[in-house]
Design an enzyme around this catalytic site. Sequence first.
Site, PDB file in Angstrom:
ATOM      1  N   SER A 101     -41.027  -6.515  40.246  1.00 44.16           N
ATOM      2  CA  SER A 101     -40.453  -5.366  40.649  1.00 44.16           C
ATOM      3  C   SER A 101     -39.096  -4.882  40.153  1.00 44.16           C
ATOM      4  O   SER A 101     -38.795  -3.851  40.591  1.00 44.16           O
ATOM      5  CB  SER A 101     -40.548  -5.625  42.069  1.00 44.16           C
ATOM      6  OG  SER A 101     -41.680  -5.103  42.772  1.00 44.16           O
ATOM      7  N   LYS A 148     -38.711  -1.289  38.996  1.00 35.62           N
ATOM      8  CA  LYS A 148     -38.522  -0.135  39.348  1.00 35.62           C
ATOM      9  C   LYS A 148     -37.082   0.462  39.261  1.00 35.62           C
ATOM     10  O   LYS A 148     -36.787   1.582  39.621  1.00 35.62           O
ATOM     11  CB  LYS A 148     -38.525  -0.419  40.906  1.00 35.62           C
ATOM     12  CG  LYS A 148     -40.096  -0.773  41.303  1.00 35.62           C
ATOM     13  CD  LYS A 148     -40.176  -1.059  42.676  1.00 35.62           C
ATOM     14  CE  LYS A 148     -41.697  -1.129  43.155  1.00 35.62           C
ATOM     15  NZ  LYS A 148     -42.297  -2.736  43.495  1.00 35.62           N
ATOM     16  N   SER A 181     -38.738  -1.085  47.977  1.00 35.74           N
ATOM     17  CA  SER A 181     -39.515  -1.713  46.886  1.00 35.74           C
ATOM     18  C   SER A 181     -41.027  -1.202  47.150  1.00 35.74           C
ATOM     19  O   SER A 181     -41.954  -2.060  46.724  1.00 35.74           O
ATOM     20  CB  SER A 181     -39.384  -3.279  46.532  1.00 35.74           C
ATOM     21  OG  SER A 181     -39.784  -3.680  45.538  1.00 35.74           O
TER      22      SER A 181
END
Length: 383
Positions: free
Chosen positions: A57, A60, A122
């Site tokens: 993640s 991102k 997230s």
Amino acid sequence: MLRTPKILTACALAVFATGAAQAQIMDTPASHAVIMDHETGTILYSKNGSEPMIPASMTKMMTAFLVFELIERGEISLTDKFTVSEDAWRRGGFPSGTSTMGLAPGDTPTVEELLHGVIIMSGNDACIVLAQGISGSEEAFARRMTALAHELGMNSANFVNTTGLEGVGHVVSAEDLAKMAKLTIDKYPQYYDWYDMPDYTWREYTQANRNPILSIEGVDGLKTGHLEVSGYGLTASAVRDGVRRTIVINGLDSMAERGREGERMMRMAFQSYDLKVITPESVELPAVKVWLGQQQTVPVSLADKMTIAGHKAALEKAKTEIVLDSALQAPVKSGDTIGTLVVTIEGQSPIEAPIVAEANVKKLGFFGRAVEGLSQLIAGSDG
């Protein structure tokens, strides 16, 4: 024949080591780790830092950065609304079992709300909705992410999705994630503040910020990541006494270990690492011998400032030397590059900076050259 050693002389210059992983000084259980000085972009510590890795993640950060860029270009605005598709809901919403903003099919969040969902929550669904709303598909948006990353010098990056969920060939290096953090902080401070928000609520669903070290002194971002294949990762940045440092770690075994190692690495970033900028005016280098010159030596200086950074314990082991490719022969013009100042420490890549002559040195006349040649011949015979 003139016999001049390539390494001319050692210089008294207090420096710190820099560059490659300094395992003899510090190590980390992370498979990949970087400490970066924010102002200069200098890598203070690196363990496999340039090696492409699975970012999970932490991807991102790039998803959000591209959206920031498109807002600045006027392609979209913070108030634009995108409709949540069933695909985005299934792959990134509650049915996916992954981190989510909690969107439902048919919802119409604004770009600003979606960015909050990406940065703080997230949310994989938020990433997919942004991608589909802007580029028509997640794949097309991911290609734009990769193209922008390369344009910005992050050549290790290859993004196949916007979420960081597992995908073949989806990689980026820890050093490039640190660069991504620096770009975000420097170019979009108005949006970077969102990385510091403790939580965010979409309708009735609230998600706390996943950054485990936000409560530590000076920490104000950025992003965690986790996949079974990548382990636990963190990109974090902090400011203390006007100095900003950024860390990237990945490949840890648990959330708890990520929190402990993130805190330790950030502490080390400020307490154990330092950066020194050496300017031409701040260091006096020894004069360099000139062959067949009307003067026997020429004063020299650094051509430009030199940045030396790394672990403070490297100070006692650091050495500096002036290196010439060949003997310096007259005539010499002031400003000529005549060699290199090399800073070395055991186990590290050398740091180099050009040195220049500070004066003109004319060539000896015929008689002077003859005398010099005879002197060299006699010196050679004695050897």
